[in-house]
Design a protein around this motif. Structure first.
Motif, PDB file in Angstrom:
ATOM      1  N   HIS A   1      45.055 114.638 102.196  1.00  0.00           N
ATOM      2  CA  HIS A   1      43.884 114.846 101.346  1.00  0.00           C
ATOM      3  C   HIS A   1      44.197 116.022 100.410  1.00  0.00           C
ATOM      4  O   HIS A   1      43.521 117.057 100.449  1.00  0.00           O
ATOM      5  CB  HIS A   1      42.631 115.075 102.192  1.00  0.00           C
ATOM      6  CG  HIS A   1      41.343 114.765 101.494  1.00  0.00           C
ATOM      7  ND1 HIS A   1      40.397 113.903 102.017  1.00  0.00           N
ATOM      8  CD2 HIS A   1      40.827 115.196 100.317  1.00  0.00           C
ATOM      9  CE1 HIS A   1      39.358 113.836 101.194  1.00  0.00           C
ATOM     10  NE2 HIS A   1      39.592 114.617 100.148  1.00  0.00           N
ATOM     11  N   TRP A   2      45.306 115.882  99.672  1.00  0.00           N
ATOM     12  CA  TRP A   2      45.637 116.704  98.495  1.00  0.00           C
ATOM     13  C   TRP A   2      46.293 118.054  98.750  1.00  0.00           C
ATOM     14  O   TRP A   2      46.739 118.706  97.810  1.00  0.00           O
ATOM     15  CB  TRP A   2      44.424 116.947  97.595  1.00  0.00           C
ATOM     16  CG  TRP A   2      43.641 115.741  97.256  1.00  0.00           C
ATOM     17  CD1 TRP A   2      43.963 114.434  97.493  1.00  0.00           C
ATOM     18  CD2 TRP A   2      42.361 115.702  96.585  1.00  0.00           C
ATOM     19  NE1 TRP A   2      42.992 113.593  97.012  1.00  0.00           N
ATOM     20  CE2 TRP A   2      41.986 114.334  96.464  1.00  0.00           C
ATOM     21  CE3 TRP A   2      41.502 116.667  96.095  1.00  0.00           C
ATOM     22  CZ2 TRP A   2      40.793 113.935  95.851  1.00  0.00           C
ATOM     23  CZ3 TRP A   2      40.315 116.274  95.492  1.00  0.00           C
ATOM     24  CH2 TRP A   2      39.959 114.928  95.375  1.00  0.00           C
TER      25      TRP A   2
ATOM     26  N   TRP B   1      29.831 111.245 103.100  1.00  0.00           N
ATOM     27  CA  TRP B   1      30.412 112.510 102.683  1.00  0.00           C
ATOM     28  C   TRP B   1      29.257 113.459 102.526  1.00  0.00           C
ATOM     29  O   TRP B   1      28.409 113.198 101.682  1.00  0.00           O
ATOM     30  CB  TRP B   1      31.167 112.352 101.348  1.00  0.00           C
ATOM     31  CG  TRP B   1      31.882 113.618 100.984  1.00  0.00           C
ATOM     32  CD1 TRP B   1      31.425 114.621 100.152  1.00  0.00           C
ATOM     33  CD2 TRP B   1      33.166 114.054 101.450  1.00  0.00           C
ATOM     34  NE1 TRP B   1      32.350 115.628 100.079  1.00  0.00           N
ATOM     35  CE2 TRP B   1      33.423 115.310 100.862  1.00  0.00           C
ATOM     36  CE3 TRP B   1      34.119 113.498 102.321  1.00  0.00           C
ATOM     37  CZ2 TRP B   1      34.603 116.022 101.118  1.00  0.00           C
ATOM     38  CZ3 TRP B   1      35.269 114.209 102.562  1.00  0.00           C
ATOM     39  CH2 TRP B   1      35.508 115.462 101.958  1.00  0.00           C
TER      40      TRP B   1
ATOM     41  N   GLU C   1      42.418 109.098  97.827  1.00  0.00           N
ATOM     42  CA  GLU C   1      42.153 109.148  96.379  1.00  0.00           C
ATOM     43  C   GLU C   1      43.363 109.562  95.562  1.00  0.00           C
ATOM     44  O   GLU C   1      43.283 110.473  94.734  1.00  0.00           O
ATOM     45  CB  GLU C   1      40.977 110.088  96.085  1.00  0.00           C
ATOM     46  CG  GLU C   1      39.679 109.608  96.667  1.00  0.00           C
ATOM     47  CD  GLU C   1      38.466 110.333  96.083  1.00  0.00           C
ATOM     48  OE1 GLU C   1      38.648 111.253  95.279  1.00  0.00           O
ATOM     49  OE2 GLU C   1      37.348 109.946  96.430  1.00  0.00           O
TER      50      GLU C   1
ATOM     51  N   GLN D   1      38.696 121.644 102.558  1.00  0.00           N
ATOM     52  CA  GLN D   1      37.297 121.869 102.216  1.00  0.00           C
ATOM     53  C   GLN D   1      36.460 122.438 103.352  1.00  0.00           C
ATOM     54  O   GLN D   1      35.354 122.916 103.115  1.00  0.00           O
ATOM     55  CB  GLN D   1      36.687 120.557 101.713  1.00  0.00           C
ATOM     56  CG  GLN D   1      37.397 120.044 100.475  1.00  0.00           C
ATOM     57  CD  GLN D   1      36.806 118.748  99.947  1.00  0.00           C
ATOM     58  OE1 GLN D   1      37.200 117.678 100.374  1.00  0.00           O
ATOM     59  NE2 GLN D   1      35.857 118.830  99.041  1.00  0.00           N
TER      60      GLN D   1
ATOM     61  N   TYR E   1      26.833 118.577 100.106  1.00  0.00           N
ATOM     62  CA  TYR E   1      26.826 117.168 100.513  1.00  0.00           C
ATOM     63  C   TYR E   1      26.399 116.959 101.965  1.00  0.00           C
ATOM     64  O   TYR E   1      26.176 115.832 102.393  1.00  0.00           O
ATOM     65  CB  TYR E   1      28.241 116.585 100.394  1.00  0.00           C
ATOM     66  CG  TYR E   1      28.685 116.190  98.999  1.00  0.00           C
ATOM     67  CD1 TYR E   1      28.441 114.913  98.514  1.00  0.00           C
ATOM     68  CD2 TYR E   1      29.378 117.083  98.186  1.00  0.00           C
ATOM     69  CE1 TYR E   1      28.874 114.525  97.251  1.00  0.00           C
ATOM     70  CE2 TYR E   1      29.817 116.709  96.918  1.00  0.00           C
ATOM     71  CZ  TYR E   1      29.563 115.426  96.458  1.00  0.00           C
ATOM     72  OH  TYR E   1      29.995 115.050  95.211  1.00  0.00           O
TER      73      TYR E   1
ATOM     74  N   TRP F   1      35.965 120.912  95.582  1.00  0.00           N
ATOM     75  CA  TRP F   1      37.213 121.392  94.975  1.00  0.00           C
ATOM     76  C   TRP F   1      36.994 122.232  93.728  1.00  0.00           C
ATOM     77  O   TRP F   1      37.541 123.333  93.619  1.00  0.00           O
ATOM     78  CB  TRP F   1      38.115 120.201  94.615  1.00  0.00           C
ATOM     79  CG  TRP F   1      38.399 119.331  95.800  1.00  0.00           C
ATOM     80  CD1 TRP F   1      37.687 118.229  96.196  1.00  0.00           C
ATOM     81  CD2 TRP F   1      39.454 119.488  96.757  1.00  0.00           C
ATOM     82  NE1 TRP F   1      38.253 117.700  97.344  1.00  0.00           N
ATOM     83  CE2 TRP F   1      39.333 118.448  97.693  1.00  0.00           C
ATOM     84  CE3 TRP F   1      40.500 120.414  96.895  1.00  0.00           C
ATOM     85  CZ2 TRP F   1      40.200 118.298  98.772  1.00  0.00           C
ATOM     86  CZ3 TRP F   1      41.379 120.254  97.964  1.00  0.00           C
ATOM     87  CH2 TRP F   1      41.220 119.205  98.890  1.00  0.00           C
TER      88      TRP F   1
ATOM     89  N   GLU G   1      33.986 107.401 102.144  1.00  0.00           N
ATOM     90  CA  GLU G   1      33.144 108.465 101.569  1.00  0.00           C
ATOM     91  C   GLU G   1      32.024 107.825 100.758  1.00  0.00           C
ATOM     92  O   GLU G   1      32.257 106.873 100.026  1.00  0.00           O
ATOM     93  CB  GLU G   1      33.925 109.380 100.603  1.00  0.00           C
ATOM     94  CG  GLU G   1      34.899 110.309 101.259  1.00  0.00           C
ATOM     95  CD  GLU G   1      35.634 111.217 100.259  1.00  0.00           C
ATOM     96  OE1 GLU G   1      35.089 111.517  99.181  1.00  0.00           O
ATOM     97  OE2 GLU G   1      36.774 111.606 100.574  1.00  0.00           O
TER      98      GLU G   1
ATOM     99  N   TRP H   1      26.397 112.169  87.773  1.00  0.00           N
ATOM    100  CA  TRP H   1      26.963 110.986  88.441  1.00  0.00           C
ATOM    101  C   TRP H   1      25.850 109.938  88.564  1.00  0.00           C
ATOM    102  O   TRP H   1      24.787 110.215  89.137  1.00  0.00           O
ATOM    103  CB  TRP H   1      27.512 111.347  89.836  1.00  0.00           C
ATOM    104  CG  TRP H   1      28.752 112.209  89.787  1.00  0.00           C
ATOM    105  CD1 TRP H   1      29.264 112.855  88.689  1.00  0.00           C
ATOM    106  CD2 TRP H   1      29.644 112.508  90.876  1.00  0.00           C
ATOM    107  NE1 TRP H   1      30.412 113.535  89.040  1.00  0.00           N
ATOM    108  CE2 TRP H   1      30.676 113.343  90.367  1.00  0.00           C
ATOM    109  CE3 TRP H   1      29.677 112.151  92.229  1.00  0.00           C
ATOM    110  CZ2 TRP H   1      31.723 113.827  91.163  1.00  0.00           C
ATOM    111  CZ3 TRP H   1      30.715 112.639  93.026  1.00  0.00           C
ATOM    112  CH2 TRP H   1      31.729 113.460  92.487  1.00  0.00           C
TER     113      TRP H   1
END
Ligand code: BGP
Length: 477
Positions: free
Chosen positions: A124-125, A425, A170, A23, A441, A433, A378, A352
């Motif tokens: 992280h993915w 975060w 996550e 990111q 953020y 993503w 986060e 959210w």
């Protein structure tokens, strides 16, 4: 419960901010880095907001010194970042890429030089694409050895410099998107494959925690869990049961596996009936129990409210990726639960729910069930920010969000929770993503959009606010 007075934050509290390699870094094919699954996935048509990708991101790879100088100016005590596995092992294993290690060493040394504690996330993915191609990534147990080898390489290199480590970031959110919703690579929609891959990820997580004890005996390691505590829509027993189902299937499935080395009973019984339960081989649960965490990393953004969902009812739906408020559909599993808006809570433009009390509840639930220290790895607010003509970003809504959530942390500590740190975060603006560059953020604005930009860094109003919160040790909250 209203406490008569607030206790102070501990003197060694880790006042932090966070990011993730894909990111922020950019430099997607530089200095020997191999492609990750995200490098390819984001180039497929229609997968991300306006086709945005992390090829350049916010160019942190080339601006490490400038970014760390901003952290130092802010007075940050901790910085959470992730290492990109394909920077270290371009094809997932084999020859180590020294240039990749050197980059993270430069970052870590710069942080330490300013007294900023590095918090290193191992995953992280951004899985090496080579391992996805070779054996289907998380769907094959061969990944356990490859992941361990990669992690041990980092332990050996950084054990003396890095005390706080995050294993998987996550796993719950990433693999749900990857294997149920089809919205993260490899974009599969198959519940059986989801539970199978997820089980293998638990084994990998436990294996690297076990190895950690040997290589970094004085460090602390744990996974970061995306915790959205479940609420019942009402006290109707059917809603209460939907809430229990949701908490067990969407949260305890991970948390109990990490911390107790077992799956929650009702969920496991249900999946055995539907034929979706993961295959548990002899030795698996023993490994999980040998690799339990030192602390739980908590990524908290919102609570979710659940109601009864009949068979034939609402199925899983993708999240809002546009920022058009009020466009998120209900999402659920027929026969178990579905989400419903909480009429007591305001939401962000991405729908959210903004719920600081939910964070206090999250911390209390985790602390009392598992008896472990917690770190907020986060928490933050993604919003459209506006750079004014005179070069300012007045993000008072972000300050309000962070302020109320830090208050909730303080209340949770008063409730007996051992909270060792809080990483907002994110530090700079980043690539979201699926939401492109428009969902911001950061404390630091980065002048770029989906098409690109100058990449200039501009301190937002929240930068100055957080800076004085840290300087006062939280007393000015
Ligand atoms: C978490 C991820 C982060 C970050 C954050 C915000 O799920 O760990 O990497 O992206 O959520 O989410 P989003 O970017 O979708 O707003």
């Amino acid at each position: 419960m209203h406490h008569p007075k607030f206790n102070d934050f501990p003197a060694d509290f880790l006042w932090g901010a966070a990011s993730a390699a894909y990111q922020v870094e950019g430099a997607w094919n530089e200095d020997g880095k191999g492609p990750s699954v995200w490098d390819l996935f984001t180039k497929l048509p229609g997968k991300t907001f306006e086709g945005s990708n992390g090829d350049v991101a916010v160019d942190h790879y080339h601006r490490v010194e400038e970014d760390v100088a901003l952290m130092a100016e802010m007075g940050l005590k901790a910085y959470r970042f992730s290492v990109s596995w394909p920077r270290i092992f371009p094809s997932g294993r084999g020859e180590v890429n020294e240039a990749g290690l050197a980059f993270y060493e430069r970052l870590i040394d710069a942080l330490l030089a300013h007294g900023i504690e590095p918090v290193l996330t191992l995953y992280h993915w951004d899985l090496p694409q080579a391992l996805q191609d070779e054996y289907g990534g998380w769907e094959d147990r061969r990944i356990i050895d490859d992941f361990e080898h990669y992690c041990v390489t980092l332990y050996q290199r950084f054990a003396g410099k890095v005390k706080y480590w995050v294993s998987l970031n996550e796993q719950n959110y990433n693999l749900t998107n990857a294997y149920q919703l089809g919205t993260h690579p490899p974009a599969v929609q198959d519940r059986k494959r989801f539970f199978a891959a997820n089980h293998i990820a638990f084994l990998a997580n436990a294996r690297v925690i076990k190895a950690f004890r040997q290589h970094v005996p004085n460090g602390l390691i744990g996974p970061s869990f995306a915790y959205s505590p479940a609420y019942p829509a009402s006290c109707a027993p059917s809603d209460m049961l939907a809430f229990e189902n949701a908490e067990e299937f969407t949260n305890l499935w991970w948390l109990d596996a990490y911390c107790f080395g077992r799956y929650p009973q009702a969920a496991l019984a249900y999946l055995r009936e539907t034929g979706e339960a993961p295959e548990i081989l002899p030795g698996d649960l023993e490994l999980l129990r040998e690799g339990t965490p030192d602390y739980i990393g908590v990524n908290y953004y919102y609570t979710l409210t659940f109601t009864d969902n009949p068979l034939g009812g609402q199925t899983m739906q993708r999240i809002n990726t546009t920022g058009q408020k009020g466009t998120t559909p209900s999402s659920g599993v027929p026969g178990l639960y579905k989400t419903t808006p909480n009429p007591h809570l305001e939401t962000s433009n991405w729908d959210w729910a903004i719920d600081p009390t939910g964070m206090r509840i999250a911390l209390r639930r985790l602390s009392s069930r598992y008896g472990l220290p917690l770190m907020i790895t986060e928490n933050g607010l993604g919003e459209f920010d506006k750079l004014t003509a005179d070069g300012r970003v007045q993000d008072d809504y972000r300050i309000a969000y962070l302020h109320s959530h830090l208050k909730a942390c303080q209340e949770a500590m008063q409730d007996g929770v051992e909270l060792i740190g809080y990483c907002a975060w994110s530090f700079t603006d980043i690539l979201s993503w699926l939401n492109g560059y428009q969902k911001r953020y950061g404390f630091v604005y980065v002048e770029r959009d989906e098409q690109g930009g100058s990449l200039r860094r501009i301190k937002k109003e929240s930068f100055h606010w957080y800076s004085q919160v840290i300087a006062s040790g939280g007393k000015t909250l």
